[in-house]
Design a protein around this motif. Structure first.
Motif, PDB file in Angstrom:
ATOM      1  N   ILE A   6       0.596  -1.078   0.030  1.00  0.00           N
ATOM      2  CA  ILE A   6       0.006  -0.028   0.011  1.00  0.00           C
ATOM      3  C   ILE A   6       1.063   1.329   0.120  1.00  0.00           C
ATOM      4  O   ILE A   6       2.047   1.169   0.229  1.00  0.00           O
ATOM      5  CB  ILE A   6      -0.885   0.275   1.348  1.00  0.00           C
ATOM      6  N   VAL A  29      -4.893   6.471   1.201  1.00  0.00           N
ATOM      7  CA  VAL A  29      -6.512   6.372   2.091  1.00  0.00           C
ATOM      8  C   VAL A  29      -6.827   4.753   2.407  1.00  0.00           C
ATOM      9  O   VAL A  29      -6.181   4.014   1.809  1.00  0.00           O
ATOM     10  CB  VAL A  29      -7.308   7.027   0.984  1.00  0.00           C
ATOM     11  N   SER A  30      -7.582   4.812   3.271  1.00  0.00           N
ATOM     12  CA  SER A  30      -7.862   3.567   3.796  1.00  0.00           C
ATOM     13  C   SER A  30      -9.447   3.039   3.544  1.00  0.00           C
ATOM     14  O   SER A  30      -9.767   1.946   3.523  1.00  0.00           O
ATOM     15  CB  SER A  30      -7.630   3.309   5.396  1.00  0.00           C
ATOM     16  N   ASP A  31     -10.243   4.007   3.201  1.00  0.00           N
ATOM     17  CA  ASP A  31     -11.456   3.694   2.535  1.00  0.00           C
ATOM     18  C   ASP A  31     -12.156   4.667   1.636  1.00  0.00           C
ATOM     19  O   ASP A  31     -11.445   5.782   1.300  1.00  0.00           O
ATOM     20  CB  ASP A  31     -12.404   3.402   3.907  1.00  0.00           C
ATOM     21  N   ARG A  32     -13.253   4.280   1.136  1.00  0.00           N
ATOM     22  CA  ARG A  32     -13.858   5.197  -0.020  1.00  0.00           C
ATOM     23  C   ARG A  32     -14.213   6.823   0.616  1.00  0.00           C
ATOM     24  O   ARG A  32     -13.919   7.654  -0.109  1.00  0.00           O
ATOM     25  CB  ARG A  32     -15.113   4.605  -0.228  1.00  0.00           C
ATOM     26  N   ALA A  35     -11.192   8.871   0.709  1.00  0.00           N
ATOM     27  CA  ALA A  35     -10.621   8.993  -0.841  1.00  0.00           C
ATOM     28  C   ALA A  35     -11.429  10.302  -1.206  1.00  0.00           C
ATOM     29  O   ALA A  35     -11.055  11.289  -1.832  1.00  0.00           O
ATOM     30  CB  ALA A  35     -11.083   7.879  -1.728  1.00  0.00           C
ATOM     31  N   TYR A  56      -9.172   5.793  -7.453  1.00  0.00           N
ATOM     32  CA  TYR A  56      -8.434   4.900  -6.148  1.00  0.00           C
ATOM     33  C   TYR A  56      -8.911   3.754  -6.277  1.00  0.00           C
ATOM     34  O   TYR A  56      -9.582   3.077  -6.834  1.00  0.00           O
ATOM     35  CB  TYR A  56      -9.212   5.847  -4.984  1.00  0.00           C
ATOM     36  N   ILE A  58      -8.728   0.733  -3.120  1.00  0.00           N
ATOM     37  CA  ILE A  58      -8.625   0.257  -1.603  1.00  0.00           C
ATOM     38  C   ILE A  58      -8.115  -1.351  -1.309  1.00  0.00           C
ATOM     39  O   ILE A  58      -8.949  -1.938  -2.168  1.00  0.00           O
ATOM     40  CB  ILE A  58      -9.806   0.529  -0.729  1.00  0.00           C
ATOM     41  N   GLN A  65     -10.925  -4.267  -2.386  1.00  0.00           N
ATOM     42  CA  GLN A  65     -11.976  -4.038  -1.581  1.00  0.00           C
ATOM     43  C   GLN A  65     -12.987  -3.191  -2.488  1.00  0.00           C
ATOM     44  O   GLN A  65     -14.247  -3.522  -2.449  1.00  0.00           O
ATOM     45  CB  GLN A  65     -11.865  -3.616  -0.299  1.00  0.00           C
ATOM     46  N   GLN A  67     -12.655   0.047  -5.719  1.00  0.00           N
ATOM     47  CA  GLN A  67     -12.069   0.974  -6.736  1.00  0.00           C
ATOM     48  C   GLN A  67     -12.962   1.779  -7.604  1.00  0.00           C
ATOM     49  O   GLN A  67     -14.145   1.438  -7.796  1.00  0.00           O
ATOM     50  CB  GLN A  67     -11.216   0.223  -7.483  1.00  0.00           C
ATOM     51  N   ASN A  94      -4.563   0.858  -1.246  1.00  0.00           N
ATOM     52  CA  ASN A  94      -4.919   2.007  -0.395  1.00  0.00           C
ATOM     53  C   ASN A  94      -4.307   3.559  -0.986  1.00  0.00           C
ATOM     54  O   ASN A  94      -3.905   4.322  -0.107  1.00  0.00           O
ATOM     55  CB  ASN A  94      -4.416   1.831   0.882  1.00  0.00           C
TER      56      ASN A  94
END
Length: 204
Positions: A6, A29-32, A35, A56, A58, A65, A67, A94
């Motif tokens: 990552i 970034v760790s999540d939507r 982002a 992005y 993730i 998970q 994108q 990420n």
């Protein structure tokens, strides 16, 4: 699931292509939600830009998970998708990539745009610091008090981190450990207790 990489730290890079300026930002970034928060930040900061294109991804780039990408007014398929492709190929999980474009008066054409946006993210990726992530397993262990000291020794041996400990009729431990150590630890727990330790898999 195997280890993956990552983005560890933010990157900023500038590229000039036929008088157009492409400013690339790579943001961990760790999540939507994170982002989209950063995307809004760049949009507000560069309101005068012709385009603020983004992509992005993730999690593991090979099994993401989630994108997403956007061409932000550029011809369809010439910006966001090539940017996402670079993130995938460079294994930048990420990661939010934002490319701010200031139009320089010379049209690049569809092929030229694909090359420019790909190059902008690819050159920024060359400066990126990556961090390796090992997938984790979470377990709940139920055991007699007499076994606790031995279990804690095994936890240390297999790099298991104690999350919670609950003492009632028996000891209840929640632990997290590298996925690759999971099977070996479970086998040892059964060996030391003749199968008396209850092991339950917990969802992340």
């Amino acid at each position: 699931m195997s280890r993956y990489s990552i983005l560890a730290t933010a990157v900023e890079h500038r590229l000039l292509e036929k008088n157009s300026e492409f400013i690339t930002f790579l943001q961990p970034v760790s999540d939507r939600e994170q982002a989209l928060h950063w995307l809004q930040h760049y949009r507000e900061h560069y309101k005068d830009a012709a385009h603020v294109c983004w992509a992005y991804i993730i999690g593991n780039t090979r099994q993401p998970q989630t994108q997403a990408f956007s061409d932000d007014g550029e011809p369809s398929g010439t910006a966001g998708k090539p940017m996402l492709h670079v993130l995938t190929e460079r294994e930048l999980g990420n990661c939010l990539a934002v490319v701010v474009r200031y139009f320089g008066g010379i049209k690049l054409g569809a092929g030229g745009l694909v090359r420019a946006y790909s190059a902008a993210v690819s050159q920024a990726a060359q400066q990126a610091n990556l961090q390796t992530v090992s997938p984790k397993a979470r377990l709940q262990l139920q055991l007699d008090f007499a076994l606790e000291a031995r279990v804690r020794q095994l936890m240390a041996q297999y790099q298991a981190e104690l999350l919670t400990a609950d003492y009632q009729q028996q000891v209840m431990l929640q632990v997290q450990l590298p996925l690759e150590q999971h099977d070996a630890l479970c086998l040892q727990l059964q060996n030391i207790s003749a199968g008396a330790i209850m092991v339950k898999e917990l969802a992340d």
